[in-house]
Design an enzyme around this catalytic site. Structure first.
Site, mmCIF file in Angstrom:
data_model
loop_
_atom_site.group_PDB
_atom_site.id
_atom_site.type_symbol
_atom_site.label_atom_id
_atom_site.label_comp_id
_atom_site.label_asym_id
_atom_site.label_seq_id
_atom_site.Cartn_x
_atom_site.Cartn_y
_atom_site.Cartn_z
ATOM 1 N N GLY A 10 66.762 22.857 36.367
ATOM 2 C CA GLY A 10 68.167 22.637 36.667
ATOM 3 C C GLY A 10 68.517 23.191 38.037
ATOM 4 O O GLY A 10 68.092 24.301 38.395
ATOM 5 N N VAL A 37 57.874 28.818 39.310
ATOM 6 C CA VAL A 37 57.215 28.586 38.019
ATOM 7 C C VAL A 37 58.216 28.347 36.898
ATOM 8 O O VAL A 37 58.043 27.423 36.100
ATOM 9 C CB VAL A 37 56.285 29.772 37.659
ATOM 10 C CG1 VAL A 37 55.716 29.618 36.247
ATOM 11 C CG2 VAL A 37 55.146 29.869 38.667
ATOM 12 N N LYS A 79 52.238 24.892 39.018
ATOM 13 C CA LYS A 79 52.752 26.141 38.452
ATOM 14 C C LYS A 79 51.614 26.991 37.891
ATOM 15 O O LYS A 79 51.594 28.216 38.077
ATOM 16 C CB LYS A 79 53.784 25.820 37.362
ATOM 17 C CG LYS A 79 55.024 25.117 37.900
ATOM 18 C CD LYS A 79 56.002 24.767 36.789
ATOM 19 C CE LYS A 79 57.215 24.040 37.350
ATOM 20 N NZ LYS A 79 58.220 23.723 36.312
ATOM 21 N N ASP A 95 52.833 18.578 38.687
ATOM 22 C CA ASP A 95 53.826 19.631 38.880
ATOM 23 C C ASP A 95 53.503 20.842 37.996
ATOM 24 O O ASP A 95 53.596 21.994 38.438
ATOM 25 C CB ASP A 95 55.223 19.106 38.566
ATOM 26 C CG ASP A 95 56.304 20.116 38.921
ATOM 27 O OD1 ASP A 95 56.438 20.457 40.102
ATOM 28 O OD2 ASP A 95 57.004 20.578 38.003
#
Length: 375
Positions: free
Chosen positions: A358, A171, A244, A240
């Site tokens: 990232g 998440v 989550k 996406d």
């Protein structure tokens, strides 16, 4: 090797060798000795697999693994020594379980899914490992968003409270979102609403819109900076973010399918089937509509944010107008923010904010999940 050391030996089978997978391998090779010294936990790789190839590792020496990390910076997994065409994800797991049984020194096996593989591929693998008493760590959201009955079977296989399954990074990358929900529930709090921005890419986009940048220019800049997937529609479609939100909703006990999530995509259906270059050429057609939405929000003292909301057994994701002085309204750039409104955090909601994407950050969260089983 002493028995106490053997009991702290952790074997890893990793599915996924993209950005996060390579970052995780690099992280474990770099920091493994320090973790063993500080915590008495030795992390060893048993197998690495991507969508096509697998390497079953017999040599876990620091020199060998460092050499493998260096090679993977310049070549594919299929090009590594000992690599062969993967017979299937379940077959990879079966091989490692057989190896584990034949050389049982008290090792613990952790299956790590940092792939982007579909739930139909990875849910059976994760469930099979859990049924064998092993552990699993997911950065891949899809196994948690598959059919509800399969999801329930996977959680049941993970033991009481799904204690042998961790998925913090699904998440908010390394942000403590899942653990916060679990702590609130375990302490008897009632979570009434979870809302927030779960996409650094869409956070950047809405910040640029707020700054007066056109929609088409903002999308092009996000693509050039590497914030979007190669096809920006993978981000702009909102699926996406919906995954989550669904993960959080299911964690709260809501019996929802992904199809139950209300999703607002940031492009019209007629642009869905275009090639990427054609799509990028035509998004200028959307500038006026988005400009008008930004102006309307500004007139009301508000800004646009692409937000997800879990409330009253329902999920929705899409563009929302929020007050400029609210936590979400003050959020800028690629940071994520999750706001918890609960019985205890009613007047002043609990807010988690920080980098939510990232490869290196996500890999660090995966490593923390692995270590968390054995602390």
């Amino acid at each position: 090797m002493s028995q106490s050391t053997a009991n702290r030996l952790v074997e890893i089978v990793q599915f996924g060798m993209g950005g996060v997978g390579r970052a995780l391998l690099d992280l474990i090779v770099q920091h493994g000795p320090a973790l063993q010294s500080r915590l008495g936990i030795e992390l060893r790789y048993r197998a690495l697999a991507d969508s096509q190839s697998v390497v079953h590792l017999a040599d876990n020496s620091p020199h060998h693994l460092t050499h493998l990390v260096d090679n993977l910076r310049q070549s594919r997994l299929a090009d590594q020594s000992g690599a062969f065409q993967k017979p299937g994800d379940l077959a990879v797991l079966a091989t490692e379980l057989d190896r584990l049984r034949s050389n049982n020194q008290g090792q613990k096996l952790v299956v790590v899914d940092v792939s982007g593989a579909d739930a139909s591929l990875m849910q059976p693998v994760i469930t099979a490992a859990l049924r064998q008493g092993q552990r699993a760590v997911l950065a891949n959201k899809r196994p948690l968003c598959g059919p509800l009955e399969d999801y329930r079977q996977m959680l049941a296989a993970a033991g009481p409270g799904a204690s042998r399954l961790r998925y913090e990074t699904t998440v908010g990358a390394a942000l403590p979102v899942i653990s916060t929900v679990q702590s609130l529930l375990d302490s008897g709090d009632t979570i009434r609403r979870i809302s927030g921005t779960f996409s650094g890419t869409l956070g950047y986009l809405t910040s640029q819109l707020e700054n007066g940048v056109s929609y088409s220019q903002a999308v092009r800049e996000a693509k050039e900076k590497g914030y979007t997937e190669p096809d920006p529609r993978d981000d702009l479609g909102g699926v996406d973010v919906a995954r989550k939100a669904l993960i959080l909703a299911r964690l709260l006990g809501n019996a929802l399918e992904l199809s139950d999530v209300q999703i607002e995509p940031l492009y019209p259906a007629e642009l869905a089937e275009l090639s990427i270059p054609e799509f990028m050429d035509r998004i200028v057609e959307l500038d006026q509509a988005f400009g008008e939405r930004v102006a309307k929000a500004s007139e009301a003292g508000q800004v646009l944010r692409y937000a997800g909301t879990v409330e009253a057994g329902k999920c929705r994701v899409g563009l929302e107008q929020v007050g400029q002085a609210t936590p979400l309204g003050r959020l800028k750039g690629t940071n994520n923010m999750i706001v918890f409104e609960t019985a205890r955090y009613e007047a002043s909601p609990l807010v988690i904010q920080g980098a939510g994407a990232g490869a290196e950050i996500t890999a660090s969260g995966v490593l923390a999940d692995i270590i968390g089983f054995f602390r």
